[in-house]
Each structure stands twice: as C-alpha cells, then as structure tokens.
Design a protein around this motif. Structure first.
Motif: not given
Length: 770
Positions: A449, A542, A545, A551, A555-556, A558-559
């Motif tokens: 991540t 993130a 989310n 995490l 999700a990162v 998407e941000e």
C-alpha cells in the motif's frame, strides 16, 4: 497514607540528587574549576555547540550505487525513540554541517542558513529535529550550558565592615564571611538579576586576563583568520575524533576571545567593581552560575519565529525582586533596561524564521546586518548575539524575493540549502510507513500500500532528462528513459532491459549528473510533484473507503484517480506534459501495472512450483561456464567427475532466456567485468549474482512461469473458490496446494485472508481473464 508519604519522600530525594548531580547552581570559582577540567567544552560558541551536537549522535556512511552519502544520527531522533524523525535529505544534512564547520573555523556565525524547497519537503522537520536534539544534548554532561545571575543579599546579613553600598549608608559582609552569595536562601536575597542574554560566565573575566587564561588551559588553539583555511588545517579538523576533546586544534570564537558582557551586565559589573575599589574577587561573590537547558517550550536557546508584523527584539525597564536599595548606589541612580524578544530568548542557541518570506520585507531588513555581524540595533543600545540563525522558505516565495532590489544584498549574507522532494521511492515509502504507524487504523494494511503511494509520488516529481549532455554511448538510452525506468534507476540502480553490461555501467555512472540537472535553476528535479502531505491525505481517505476490507493499493488507486480529476486543486497537476513526463493520470496505470507485476510474482512464488534457490543455481552454473569459456579452459562436471568443454547449448539457452541484444562474446565479457567490479567495490563480501543482475533473475522467473501459465491460473482460481467457502469443490490435492499458497503468502509477504483474496481477484481479473 504511609506508602504515599514514602513515595513522596523518594521522589523528593531523587529530585534533589538530580539537581545536585547536574550542578544546577555553582559559584563562579566552582565554574572555573569545571572549566579547568573541560576547557574546550566550556569555551564553545553557539556554532561549536550545535556542531558538537551533530557529532554527539554520531554519523554513518550510507553506500549508494552512485556514491556514498553521510547520514547524521541526530535525524533518527534516538532521544525520542525515533518519533517524527527526518527521513532522507542527506545532502541537506551534509551542507548544513559543513556550514556549521565553516562558522567554527571563522570564529563567528556570519550568515543565515536558509532551507528552501517546495511545500512539504521536510524543511521545518529538519530544523525541528535539530532543536529537539539540542534539547536532549543540553541535558547531558557533554552538553552542559551555563549562564549567570547577580545576587544581592539582604540587610540582616550586614554587620561589620563596609562594602560601599547604599550611598552614605553602609552595607557589610556577612559575619560568616561567605565566599559567594550564590547559595543564599531566598529570604536572604534582596535582589536577583538574571543575565538578559544568557551571557557566558567566561565573559565576566576581563579581556586581557581571559585571553591569557584561555591560552593556558586550551593546549592547542586557533585565532580565526584567513590562514585557518589551509588544506593542512582542514585535514586536521576534519579528522577530529568527536570523543576526544584534545584531538585537534580548538578554534576560539570571537564571542569567547573578544566578546564582552551585555549592556546591563556591564553596568552591574562596573558598579560593583567601583564599589569594591577594583576588588574582582568581591565582585564575583555576587555571581551565581546557573545551568540552563535548551527548550523550545520555554523559549530558551531554541526559538521559532512565525510570520508576523513586528521586530524580533525590544527593551523594557528592569524591575528587581525586592528593593532597589539592595543595589550599589551607582546603579540606583541609573535606569536599567533589559532586552526581550525572540532574538534575546534564542541567544546562545538556534533561532528559526519559519516561512521567512511570508513576513513583510521591512521586518527582515535588520537581518542583513544581524546575520553578518551578529548584532541588532535597538533604541539606545546594540545587542551582540551568539546565535545560529536558520530560516525556511517556500520555493515560490523565494523566487518572488529574488526579483526584488533587496535580494542582491540579502544573498551575500545567506547560505542557501535546497531541500527538495525525495526521488528515491524506497526512501519515500519509509515516510508513509511511519505516517501510517502513527495513526490508529481500524483496518489492516495490505502489503504494498505504501509502495504504490511512494512510487506514484516520485513519478510525479521526475523531469525528462537532457540527453545531449551525456556521452554518445548512452545518449540514446538517456533520451528514451521512461519515468518508471528513471525511478528504478534512482532507487535501485536498475537499468533498462537489453542495454548490455558496458552501457549499463556507463548509465549508472551518470546518475549523479541526472540528479543534478537543473540544480542551478529554479526548475530543478524534485521541486514539483505530489508532496508527502498530499499522499498522507490520500492514504487517510483510502483507509475510510468502505468498499475495501483493508487499507489496500486498490483503495489508494481510487483516491489517486479522484485527485487527478480536478487539476485546479494542486499546482503540480497543472504542469504541461513533457513527453512521457508530468502525465500524472497515466502514472496511476503505470503504478498499477507495477503492482500487478509484484503480486503476480508473489502469488506464483507462494505456490511452491519452484524454489528460489534453483534460479541461483542455474545462473551460477551459467557463469562458471562463461568464465571458463573466456579463459579457454574446461569446466569441472561434479556429476561425472571430469573436466569438460563449456556447454555452448547451456549458455545459448540462458542468453535466449534473458534476451540480450549484444554479441555473445561481448555480452559474456561484460558479465565477468561486472562481477569483478562488484568484488573490488565490496572486498570480503560474497558475490551475490541476484544483487548484481536482478533483471536477469526476473527474466528467468518470467520464463519459468510462462511455461506453466495455465497451471498457475488454475491455482489462482482455486484460491478464489477457497475464499468463497466452497472448498468442497476442490480435490484434496488442490486444497492442499491452495492452503500451502495461502500460508506462504501470509508468512513470506505479510498478507491476511482479506488482502490475499483482494490481490488474487485483482490479478485474475486484470491478467488472466481469458
């Protein structure tokens, strides 16, 4: 009740022991005894003190493939268990230390150190870490600092001989014939006047006698002059052992060698000397030497000046503890003022001007003289300072100031230290790991991540290289470097595939030149791009989310996509693309592909289809054959026990796998040369082929897995079936393989069930759809 009383008594005893052990209060003769034991320690200026603080925490040399860098231990914040430490920025560390060394050699601080760079590049963290290190250092025996107070006893101690106080009245020495008033109880003191600028106690000794004393107690010392910058002296000073106070010549600063008391202290000293008819021994009876500590909270020798609309020092009338009648008659007839303000509080330490150019320029003009001469003019006096002056500035504000008429004068009195964004994503990732560790997340953090955040951030900061500045052998390679290839080169020394060992070595050798491109201009590499602050915001968003159980990199991503949709939010998103550079939306896809490469490799490796050692054995065997082939000698066959000709088929198979483009003989010679260079650079270290040729090992892995692609896809599908709870649909052997794979993902790579499921599903949907 008895237990609480006992506890309180123990605390009281420990506090008193600490107070006495730290020598918080001394008479002047006691201070001189301490000076005689450690003359260099107690004759330091602020620049020497800060420089020694750097040395106190040690330093280490960090080898990089493009050259060594020095990292100073204080930036690891060992005094605070590593909290809020400075990550990277070794070049800035080295520059600031060299400037401190220059101040020491010149005997005075004659310039302001200005840390400049983009928002969020750790300028304030740099200064904050130095101040925190000074706080702890001042609590150690090596870092002890002393100032002094003036003590005037009460009337009840007066009985007997006159000492000339109080006009026509008489005051007398106390009956017990005290050698010093330093240890009187509060009720026995009429007045106590602190040294307004924290003057060094040695300044109480008149100039002529002080210089003789310094010469007597400091065995080898230097008076700063132009001659002090000889190469021989620099070598001696650079070789100084920080643990040995007598290891090298000691530079006497202007402050200690030629300095004088502050205006107020001079008034009091002269009045006492007059009252005592020149008896210096009686004057110093009134001196109480007090240890003080660097403290940002209490603004003691560590002060940060925020942007504001006022001058940084002033004067106010002095009031004393009890009665002006306790002072000599000559002082009663004078109005005594004491200076106050940021510069006064910071004296004998460090002052930081935060966001210097956000202040109105008129409030910085006094710095032209103060930074060069160490003085500041007030209404009726001049303050002489002994302070290391530092400042931070945003690059845009500095650019604007450079266009003003005042800049030419300012530049001559300032040393610029650039603090850019980091360009090594492995170091950048450390920042995000530590940021995440400081936040109490309810979700687990999936592997990689922070890596995807760091890689994307670095890609946004890179500039297209100027290929025409490089040797013809690699000019085309430099011109074709993609942002990802450049990031890999900076972070790992990894060169693009299929360029051959000789050109690879040449490319690595010019990395310092690549990093230095644009250094003399405002548009340097590392000025623009995503800052750690923006990336922290992305990571925090993130984590909230709800679509993702952890995490995770997904999700990162998407941000990141949300961020780049609105270029108006951050200036770096508004930069015009330059070839493949500054294409921040496309970098998300680039990072996503790299993430897929990583999880693809991890999941395949976790299946246990082949052991990692087998690649090493295969490549070692290949190198043995290449080495003997170049020598024209035979290879020992461990199976047959015979010496045989090098296996041409084996070498050709390997070279086809790693897909080289050079002539076979040139390629093989390049390999052996690279191995020899590693051995020379790393004497005594076992040769690690995977470290020297990582791209070849990756090619071997890829070739192996391509042959088994259908088998790998089947295992991954079985993994998803297992995660769905439908393991009854799997045979016993399939279930065993899935469980082995999952266990390896957890133990080797740090996955949990949720993150493993997410990674496998993402990989299957992205690369194994058909």
């Amino acid at each position: 009740m008895m237990e609480s009383k006992s506890l309180l008594e123990r605390v009281a005893t420990e506090v008193q022991e600490d107070f006495q052990g730290n020598r918080r209060i001394m008479s002047f003769p006691q201070f001189m005894e301490a000076f005689a034991q450690h003359p260099r320690r107690h004759a330091r200026s602020s620049a020497q003190y800060v420089r020694d603080c750097f040395g106190y925490y040690g330093r280490e040399t960090k080898p990089q493939f493009w050259g060594d860098v020095t990292h100073f231990g204080l930036f690891n914040t060992p005094f605070d268990q590593g909290r809020n430490r400075l990550v990277g920025q070794e070049r800035a560390q080295e520059q600031v230390f060299k400037l401190l060394e220059n101040f020491v050699r010149e005997g005075k601080v004659n310039k302001l150190i200005l840390l400049h760079g983009p928002n969020g590049s750790a300028k304030s963290t740099f200064v904050d870490t130095v101040m925190r290190a000074l706080e702890y250092y001042s609590s150690t025996e090596e870092g002890a600092l002393y100032r002094f107070n003036w003590i005037f006893p009460t009337e009840k101690l007066a009985q007997g001989s006159s000492i000339g106080f109080g006009g026509y009245q008489t005051r007398t020495v106390d009956a017990s014939k005290l050698e010093s008033f330093a240890f009187l109880d509060e009720e026995d003191i009429d007045a106590k006047i602190s040294s307004d600028l924290k003057d060094h106690p040695l300044l109480l000794i008149p100039l002529k006698q002080r210089q003789a004393l310094l010469q007597e107690y400091i065995d080898e010392w230097i008076i700063p002059s132009e001659d002090n910058h000889s190469d021989e002296l620099r070598e001696r000073l650079d070789g100084e052992d920080e643990g040995d106070e007598r290891a090298a010549p000691f530079t006497l600063s202007d402050t200690i060698l030629r300095g004088d008391l502050s205006h107020t202290n001079r008034q009091i000293f002269d009045a006492l000397l007059t009252a005592y008819r020149g008896d210096f021994a009686k004057v110093i009876k009134h001196v109480q030497v007090e240890r003080f500590y660097v403290s940002r909270r209490y603004r003691s020798a560590a002060v940060t000046v925020e942007p504001q609309m006022r001058v940084d020092a002033g004067l106010r009338q002095l009031t004393v503890d009890r009665s002006l009648s306790a002072l000599p008659a000559s002082l009663q007839n004078q109005t005594i003022f004491e200076p106050f303000g940021d510069l006064v509080d910071a004296n004998r330490g460090v002052i930081e001007y935060d966001d210097l150019f956000k202040r109105h320029p008129d409030f910085n003009k006094y710095l032209l003289a103060t930074s060069e001469k160490g003085t500041v003019s007030l209404e009726n006096r001049i303050l002489h300072l002994d302070t290391v002056m530092m400042a931070t500035a945003n690059e845009d504000y500095l650019d604007a100031y450079k266009q003003t008429p005042d800049y030419s004068s300012f530049k001559g009195r300032v040393e610029l230290v650039r603090v850019p964004y980091l360009l090594d994503y492995t170091v950048e990732e450390i920042i995000y790991r530590e940021q995440i560790a400081s936040v109490n997340f309810t979700k687990r953090i999936a592997p990689h991540t922070t890596f995807v955040a760091a890689l994307w951030a670095v890609l946004t900061r890179l500039k297209r290289p100027q290929a025409d500045q490089y040797p013809a052998m690699i000019r085309d390679i430099v011109g074709r470097l993609s942002p990802l290839e450049k990031a890999d080169l900076y972070s790992h020394g990894r060169v693009p595939a299929n360029i051959g060992p000789e050109r690879a070595r040449e490319l690595k050798s010019v990395v310092p030149n690549l990093m230095a491109e644009g250094e003399g201009s405002a548009s340097y590499e590392g000025r623009y791009g995503a800052s750690p602050r923006e990336m922290k915001m992305i990571l925090l968003n993130a984590s909230q989310n709800e679509r993702y159980p952890t995490l995770s990199p997904l999700a990162v991503f998407e941000e990141m996509e949300k961020l780049v949709r609105d270029p108006s939010v951050f200036p770096f998103l508004q930069m015009k693309p330059d070839g493949p550079y500054y294409r921040h939306d496309q970098f998300i896809d680039v990072v996503r592909e790299r993430y897929l490469d990583i999880i693809d490799l991890e999941i395949r490796s976790a299946m246990g289809l082949v052991e990692e050692e087998q690649y090493g054995e295969f490549f070692t065997r290949y190198i043995d054959h290449v080495s003997q082939w170049l020598k024209g000698e035979k290879v020992y066959n461990r199976i047959t026990g015979r010496y045989e000709k090098p296996d041409e088929e084996l070498m050709a198979e390997m070279e086809a796998t790693i897909n080289h483009e050079e002539d076979p003989e040139d390629f093989r010679r390049g390999l052996i040369t690279s191995i020899a260079a590693f051995s020379i650079d790393n004497p005594g270290v076992k040769v690690d082929y995977q470290q020297i040729f990582p791209m070849f090992f990756e090619a071997l892995q890829e070739a192996f897995f391509e042959e088994r692609q259908r088998q790998i896809q089947r295992i991954e599908e079985n993994l998803l079936t297992y995660f769905e709870g439908d393991d009854g649909a799997l045979s016993s052997s399939e279930k065993a393989t899935v469980e082995t794979t999952l266990e390896n993902l957890k133990s080797r790579y740090g996955y949990c069930d949720e993150s493993a499921r997410e990674a496998v599903a993402f990989l299957l949907s992205s690369r194994y759809k058909g």
